[in-house]
Every structure is written in structure tokens, then in C-alpha cells.
Write a protein that holds these residues in place. Structure first.
Motif, PDB file in Angstrom:
ATOM      1  N   SER A   4       1.188   4.319  -2.893  1.00 16.92           N
ATOM      2  CA  SER A   4       1.064   5.751  -2.583  1.00 16.92           C
ATOM      3  C   SER A   4       2.305   6.512  -3.039  1.00 16.92           C
ATOM      4  CB  SER A   4       0.843   5.921  -1.082  1.00 16.92           C
ATOM      5  OG  SER A   4       0.802   7.289  -0.736  1.00 16.92           O
ATOM      6  N   GLY A  34      -9.759  13.197  -3.450  1.00 21.09           N
ATOM      7  CA  GLY A  34      -8.359  12.805  -3.417  1.00 21.09           C
ATOM      8  C   GLY A  34      -7.529  13.815  -2.669  1.00 21.09           C
ATOM      9  N   ASP A  43      -7.992   9.394  -5.288  1.00 21.89           N
ATOM     10  CA  ASP A  43      -7.859   8.297  -4.315  1.00 21.89           C
ATOM     11  C   ASP A  43      -7.558   6.956  -4.989  1.00 21.89           C
ATOM     12  OD1 ASP A  43      -8.278   9.947  -2.151  1.00 21.89           O
ATOM     13  OD2 ASP A  43     -10.449   9.623  -2.100  1.00 21.89           O
ATOM     14  N   ASP A  44      -8.154   6.691  -6.157  1.00 26.78           N
ATOM     15  CA  ASP A  44      -7.911   5.407  -6.808  1.00 26.78           C
ATOM     16  C   ASP A  44      -6.476   5.247  -7.283  1.00 26.78           C
ATOM     17  OD1 ASP A  44      -8.052   7.312  -8.748  1.00 26.78           O
ATOM     18  OD2 ASP A  44      -9.450   6.243 -10.046  1.00 26.78           O
ATOM     19  N   ALA A  45      -5.775   6.383  -7.558  1.00 29.28           N
ATOM     20  CA  ALA A  45      -4.372   6.298  -7.929  1.00 29.28           C
ATOM     21  C   ALA A  45      -3.508   5.891  -6.735  1.00 29.28           C
ATOM     22  CB  ALA A  45      -3.895   7.637  -8.497  1.00 29.28           C
ATOM     23  N   THR A  64      -4.339   3.785  -4.458  1.00 23.23           N
ATOM     24  CA  THR A  64      -4.551   2.355  -4.150  1.00 23.23           C
ATOM     25  C   THR A  64      -4.514   1.490  -5.406  1.00 23.23           C
ATOM     26  OG1 THR A  64      -6.950   2.660  -4.294  1.00 23.23           O
ATOM     27  CG2 THR A  64      -5.932   2.906  -2.115  1.00 23.23           C
ATOM     28  N   ASN A  65      -3.905   2.007  -6.486  1.00 25.86           N
ATOM     29  CA  ASN A  65      -3.859   1.257  -7.733  1.00 25.86           C
ATOM     30  C   ASN A  65      -3.003  -0.013  -7.553  1.00 25.86           C
ATOM     31  OD1 ASN A  65      -4.139   0.567 -10.428  1.00 25.86           O
ATOM     32  ND2 ASN A  65      -2.333   1.776 -11.038  1.00 25.86           N
ATOM     33  N   LYS A 107       0.831  -1.210   0.000  1.00 29.42           N
ATOM     34  CA  LYS A 107       0.000   0.000   0.000  1.00 29.42           C
ATOM     35  C   LYS A 107       0.858   1.249   0.000  1.00 29.42           C
ATOM     36  CE  LYS A 107      -3.736   2.270   2.518  1.00 29.42           C
ATOM     37  NZ  LYS A 107      -4.632   2.214   3.707  1.00 29.42           N
TER      38      LYS A 107
END
Length: 499
Positions: A33, A118, A140-142, A144-145, A29
Motif C-alpha cells: 500500500s 479504488g 485496488d489491484d495496485a 495489493t500488488n 500488505k
């Protein structure tokens, strides 16, 4: 014990998986990030040279369009004194609050501000009119990609480790528990009166010792019961003399009710004594037969004994003898004389129907539900194996012919072997050996008494050596020479069915 081993393996493996999987998940994780913010920093750094040259809105908009990597609308610039009235100007997609921008200017280094959907990376840059701030939006999705996929892989690997450890612990527990369960079942059978029950001596050293002690105890119980019944029969037999005297005395009493009653009582007593003698001796014979048929014998000991007998003749005829698998106890559910007779029949065939100097070998394999005895030679082989197994036929001279025409061979040898194997639920197979001649395989089922007659068991042992029995198995055996002696049987040309 088996369940305890499974629980221990489950607990230990779960702790190990948690100790490694949780930190790895957090590291994955954090890496996702850092990867997202690292890309944002590179995009912000790409605008630094442009801001150092000009703060013109048109030039900055053109620079923002060329600096966009991925979806558009994520980069903006806060320029001091770039507005119409000389105030701050916002160029591009600016989402950060003025207070966050001012805080980034005061700090003089990159900072992160929370925005709807984000975060935004705020990178201060010195320009002619003051401090400009480049803002790069990071959804935010970037952040946790790829994290969910990595966590799923870690969870799958951890679950596979747990299941694998439980399976291994279960198999180890089974190997430890099965001998103990057999020992317990044999003890219950002996307690219910099954005097012929015995336990195979396998498993861990402690359980082998316990099985050996149980077998010795069962043999002693059988012997004590036989002695007790023989004593009862002997004591009853001793009563015959005083009963004969009583009968003669009763005959001299003359006539009368009292004399008749006395003679009737004496006759009844004689009948009871006879019945006691017959019952005691019948039970003794039954006990001995049950012990011999169910307890069986040690096949390895019988093989060593018969090889000592036949090796003297083998030395006289300059034959190489090899034995394998007879260095540890191998119990089989057949009587010792029967197994010795079957071995003599097979070994006698080797001497009768192969030339002098022909090597032969005896091999024994032990499995959970079967024992396989292999007798191999380097002779010419059997022309018709199926006919060799039929009683009264012989393969002498390389063809199928009656026993009378086969040099005097009766053809009963392999028939004796076949009947011995079938009495346990096993069978006999003839094929080509690795020595180049004939290989006779005798399969003795260890649990054939409880299986359906003729049932095909021992499949695990069949799969393990079945493909190698006839020509593919290598002998790990030792050569030997015995003291001189005599052995029955003479050699004749050609390989026959045996006598």
C-alpha cells in the motif's frame, strides 16, 4: 510417547509460525500500500512546479500527459477559477467527489478519497487563483500488488517448518520408543516361555539400564528353572532305592491276584519315575541350549578377552595391535565359545601367514540389525579370497592350492567363521584393508532367526561403511600391550585361508 512428541512439536511450531507469519503478512500488505501511494505522491509532486507557473488548460493537459507513469487516465487537476464562467475547472481524469476535493482544500494537506474501483490521492497545491488539487487515482489491484505471492511464500515456509519439526520429532521419538518396544516384546516372549529371549542394551541410559536388568532377570529365570528341573530329576532318582525294595518284596509275595497287582503297580511306578527323570533332564538341556543360542553373548567382551590372549604373542613378535568399538556391550546371537573360536581362527591366520612385525587391528561396528567384526592386517594379502572361504583350500604361497600343499594348513579357519556368520543370516567378505593387507569382514545379523535364511539384511549399515570397508575406513583405535603369555599358532610365509 512418540505421538506425544509429535503433537508437542506440531503445537509449538504452529504457534511460532503463526506468531511470525501473521505480522510479516500484514507488513507485506502495508508495504504494498505504501509503495502504491508513494508512487502517486511522486506523480502529484511532478505537477507542482507547473501549477506554480501557469493554470492554462492547454499547458496543464500537456503536463498531465508527460507526468503519467503507467496506464493513462489516472491523473487529474481541480483548478479554482479556471472555468469559462470563472468557476472551478477539472482537467484530466478526475474521479473524486467535490466534497472530498473541498475537504482536501480545507485541510491543506494530502488526503485519500474513496472512488469506484479504488482510491484517489488528493494533493493541494497553491496557485495564483487559490488552491488547486492534484488527484492521482490508485486502483485496488495496485494496493495489493505482490501481496498474494508473498503470503503464499510465507505459508509455504511455515508449512515446511511444521512438517520438518514433525519429522524430526518423529525420528527422535522413534529412537526413544524402539528400545522400549523391544523390551516390551522381550518381556511378552519371556512370559510365553521363550527363555532364550534377550534385549540389546542400547538407547537412552535409563532404557539401557532396564535392558540390562531384564537380561539379568532372564538369566536368573533360566538358572532357577534348570535348578528346579535338576532337583526334580534328583528327587525322582532317589525314589529308585525304595522302589527296588518294593519290587523285591513284591516278588516274594508268591502267586495270586493280589501279588500280581502289587508287582504291576510297582513296575508302573518305576516307569513313571524313569519318565520324570528323562523329561526333567531333557527340559534342562533344552533350556540351556535355547539360552545359549538365542541369548548369545557380548561380542565386545569376547573380543577383549581374546585380544588379551593373543596380544602376548603379538608383543613377542613386535606387532602393533589396535582395537576399536569394543568399549561398550555389543550382543550377538551366537554362543560365546563359537564366537571365540571364530576370532581365534581369524587372529591365528594373522600370526601364521604374515611376517613378524606386521600390524593388525580388530574393529566392531554395531547397528540396529547387524554387527560387523573386522579383522585387518598389513600383510601381503590373500591372492584368491573366494578360494579362501572354501573348506579344505588355502591360499598359501599366493596361489590357490589344496590344504595339504599349503604348509600344513587345513583351510578350515575361515570356513568356521563363515558357518558362524551364516547361522545368524549373515556372511563373510574378504578384501583389502586400509593397513595394506587383508581385511576379513564378518557380518552377524541380529534378527536372522526371524528372517528368511540367507536373507540380506543390515542394508543401512552396509551403506554407511560398505564403501569404506575395503580400503577407505580410518581406524579410530588405541594401541595396547598385554601381559606376557602364550598363544597358539606359528607364522609361515604368505597369507593363507587359515586353519
Amino acid at each position: 510417547m512418540r505421538w506425544a512428541l509429535v503433537k508437542v512439536a506440531l503445537a509449538v511450531t504452529t504457534m511460532v509460525v503463526v506468531a511470525f507469519a501473521v505480522p510479516l503478512g500484514l507488513v507485506v500488505k502495508e508495504m504494498a500500500s505504501d509503495r502504491a501511494y508513494g508512487g502517486a505522491e511522486r506523480q502529484a509532486a511532478a505537477l507542482g512546479p507547473v501549477l506554480a507557473i501557469t493554470t492554462d488548460r492547454t499547458q496543464l493537459e500537456r503536463a498531465l500527459a508527460s507526468a503519467e507513469a503507467g496506464p493513462g487516465g489516472r491523473i487529474g487537476v481541480h483548478v479554482p477559477g479556471g472555468g469559462k464562467d470563472g468557476g472551478p475547472a477539472e482537467i484530466g481524469a478526475c474521479r473524486a467527489a467535490p466534497a472530498d476535493v473541498a475537504a482536501a482544500v480545507r485541510l491543506g494537506r494530502a488526503s485519500i478519497a474513496q472512488v469506484p474501483g479504488g482510491t484517489s490521492l488528493l494533493q493541494p497545491t497553491a496557485v495564483a487563483s487559490g488552491i488547486a488539487v492534484v488527484e492521482v487515482y490508485v486502483p485496488d489491484d495496485a494496493l495489493t500488488n505482490g501481496v498474494a505471492t508473498s503470503w503464499a511464500v510465507l505459508a509455504g515456509v511455515g508449512l515446511a517448518l511444521v512438517i520438518g519439526s514433525v519429522a524430526v520429532a518423529d525420528r527422535l521419538g522413534t529412537r526413544m520408543v524402539l528400545p522400549a518396544e523391544r523390551l516390551s516384546a522381550a518381556a511378552h516372549d519371556l512370559g510365553r516361555g521363550d527363555l532364550g529371549v534377550r534385549v540389546r542394551e542400547d538407547g537412552p541410559k535409563e532404557l539401557r539400564s532396564a535392558a540390562s536388568a531384564f537380561n539379568s532377570m532372564a538369566d536368573q529365570v533360566v538358572q532357577l528353572l534348570a535348578n528346579e528341573r535338576e532337583l526334580a530329576a534328583d528327587l525322582s532318582h532317589r525314589l529308585r532305592t525304595p522302589l527296588t525294595v518294593l519290587r523285591l518284596n513284591a516278588a516274594s509275595l508268591g502267586d495270586g491276584p493280589a501279588a500280581e497287582q502289587t508287582r504291576a503297580a510297582v513296575e508302573q511306578l518305576e516307569g513313571e519315575v524313569d519318565q520324570i527323570i528323562r523329561t526333567a533332564r531333557a527340559q534342562r538341556e533344552h533350556t540351556a541350549q535355547a539360552a545359549a543360542s538365542v541369548a548369545g553373548c557380548d561380542a565386545a567382551e569376547v573380543i577383549r578377552d581374546r585380544m588379551d590372549f593373543w596380544s602376548a604373542l603379538a608383543e613377542d613378535e613386535d606387532r602393533t595391535v589396535r582395537v576399536a568399538g569394543a568399549d561398550r556391550p555389543v550382543r550377538v546371537p551366537v554362543a560365546r565359545p563359537d564366537l571365540a573360536a571364530a576370532l581365534d581362527a581369524m587372529l591365528g591366520n594373522v600370526f601364521r601367514h604374515t611376517p613378524e612385525g606386521t600390524a593388525f587391528a580388530v574393529d566392531v561396528h554395531n547397528a540396529d540389525d547387524a554387527v560387523i567384526v573386522l579383522v585387518s592386517d598389513a600383510g601381503p594379502g590373500i591372492a584368491d579370497p573366494a578360494a579362501a572361504l572354501r573348506r579344505g583350500w588355502s591360499g598359501g604361497g599366493g596361489g590357490q592350492q589344496p590344504a595339504a600343499a599349503a604348509g600344513g594348513s587345513t583351510g578350515l579357519g575361515l570356513d568356521i567363521v563363515r558357518r558362524l556368520a551364516e547361522s545368524t543370516g549373515g556372511d563373510v567378505r574378504i578384501g583389502r584393508s586400509v593397513l595394506g593387507g587383508t581385511e576379513v569382514r564378518v557380518w552377524l545379523a541380529l534378527d536372522g532367526r526371524r528372517a528368511h535364511p540367507g536373507a540380506r539384511r543390515g542394508h543401512r549399515l552396509r551403506r554407511r561403511i560398505g564403501g569404506r570397508v575395503f580400503g577407505g575406513r580410518a581406524f579410530g583405535v588405541r594401541g595396547r600391550r598385554a601381559v606376557r603369555g602364550t598363544a597358539p599358532g606359528r607364522r609361515s610365509p604368505g597369507r593363507g585361508a587359515g586353519s
